[in-house]
Design a protein around this motif. Sequence first.
Motif, short mmCIF file in Angstrom:
data_model
loop_
_atom_site.label_atom_id
_atom_site.label_comp_id
_atom_site.label_asym_id
_atom_site.label_seq_id
_atom_site.Cartn_x
_atom_site.Cartn_y
_atom_site.Cartn_z
N SER A 1 0.83 -1.20 0.00
CA SER A 1 0.00 0.00 0.00
C SER A 1 0.87 1.25 0.00
N PRO A 2 0.52 2.26 -0.81
CA PRO A 2 1.28 3.52 -0.77
C PRO A 2 1.07 4.21 0.56
N LEU A 3 2.08 4.96 1.00
CA LEU A 3 2.00 5.65 2.27
C LEU A 3 1.22 6.95 2.14
N PRO A 4 0.38 7.28 3.12
CA PRO A 4 -0.23 8.61 3.15
C PRO A 4 0.86 9.69 3.15
N GLN A 5 0.57 10.84 2.56
CA GLN A 5 1.58 11.89 2.41
C GLN A 5 2.20 12.31 3.74
N ARG A 6 1.39 12.38 4.79
CA ARG A 6 1.87 12.91 6.06
C ARG A 6 2.87 11.97 6.75
N VAL A 7 2.95 10.70 6.32
CA VAL A 7 3.71 9.71 7.06
C VAL A 7 5.20 10.01 7.04
N HIS A 8 5.73 10.44 5.91
CA HIS A 8 7.17 10.69 5.83
C HIS A 8 7.61 11.75 6.83
N ALA A 9 6.82 12.80 6.98
CA ALA A 9 7.15 13.85 7.95
C ALA A 9 7.12 13.29 9.36
N GLY A 10 6.15 12.42 9.65
CA GLY A 10 6.06 11.82 10.97
C GLY A 10 7.25 10.93 11.28
N LEU A 11 7.71 10.18 10.28
CA LEU A 11 8.87 9.32 10.48
C LEU A 11 10.12 10.16 10.74
N GLU A 12 10.30 11.22 9.98
CA GLU A 12 11.46 12.09 10.18
C GLU A 12 11.45 12.71 11.57
N GLU A 13 10.27 13.16 12.01
CA GLU A 13 10.17 13.77 13.33
C GLU A 13 10.46 12.75 14.42
N GLY A 14 9.94 11.52 14.25
CA GLY A 14 10.18 10.49 15.25
C GLY A 14 11.65 10.13 15.37
N PHE A 15 12.31 9.94 14.24
CA PHE A 15 13.73 9.57 14.27
C PHE A 15 14.60 10.72 14.78
N SER A 16 14.14 11.96 14.58
CA SER A 16 14.92 13.09 15.08
C SER A 16 14.98 13.11 16.60
#
Length: 338
Positions: free
Chosen positions: A13-28
Amino acid sequence: MPSEGNAIQHAYSPLPQRVHAGLEEGFSRLATVDELIVDLPQTPPRALDADGDQEQLGNVTVTHRIAEAPGDGESVRWHYVEAGPADGPVVVFLHGVPDSWWQWHYALEALGSDHRCLAIDLKGYGQSEKGTGDFRQEGVAIQLEALLDQLRIERFSLITHDRGTPVGDHLVARSGDRVVRYGRGQQHLWHLNPELHPQQAMFTSPEAPSMLADARRFVATAYLLLTERAVKTSDLARTVQEFGHDGISTAVPRYFHSSSFRQEWIERRTRLIPRWRCPVLLLQGAGDPLQPREFYTDPDVLAQLPEGSGVHLFDSGHFWPFEAPEETVAVLRAFLTQ
């Protein structure tokens, strides 16, 4: 080779657009893991409990149990914590990584007045068996079923979280009408994308045992990455203690070497979900960066589940039993008594 039709059926399944920003914030956030570790109290290894030892959770007394049940050729040693009246409706709790029975202590305290609650240390975790043997999700489910048979538990509801859920998926598929309700927590279901399970590579790497052996750092890292709301320091400290028992660091990776996220995903779609008979409540943290809420509120997904199923999104990240304990207890009580 899978047919072209089968490949389409199991397309990611393709990722919702907002997910990449959430992943970056989490890893930060991981840049501050050393600060969290410093704030944690020293957590010396917890002494092993004996069968019959008791612990007080608020007004509820819980009892530690040790049981040998069939499995792995001879037997499997299980540790679980029991609370509530012997004749109450049975609720079985399965935890995830990096947790133990302690993940459910708020639920035991709240539900133990009128439900017979069993919070089990999964094989490889806590004080349960850590020897070599069958660490497939289905194999562990078969062994859990043998434990429940030995305890003469005929009917039960099941509540799971994270990596306890793939085991729960098999247990519910095997048990048929024996399972009254399934509270399925915090794990991939119908949708999947490889970007959402980096832990597969992490747990199968040669460094995995040494990484897991540092329980303080591993627990702090997991909770820092995946939470949105504060978790009590006392809950983190006890989680570290329970994850620090000898043998966990080598036992837990066996699960990941025994299957893959894609294999689990295809099994759910083709073999397991069609065999579920009880109402299923999907329990998901709305802010978990690795499990997009859109994947669980999809009406087409809910239509795959048995009649009476639904979804609840917690106002939290991944670890809602600790991030939102009052909401967790309220949702579970309503689901178990509906």
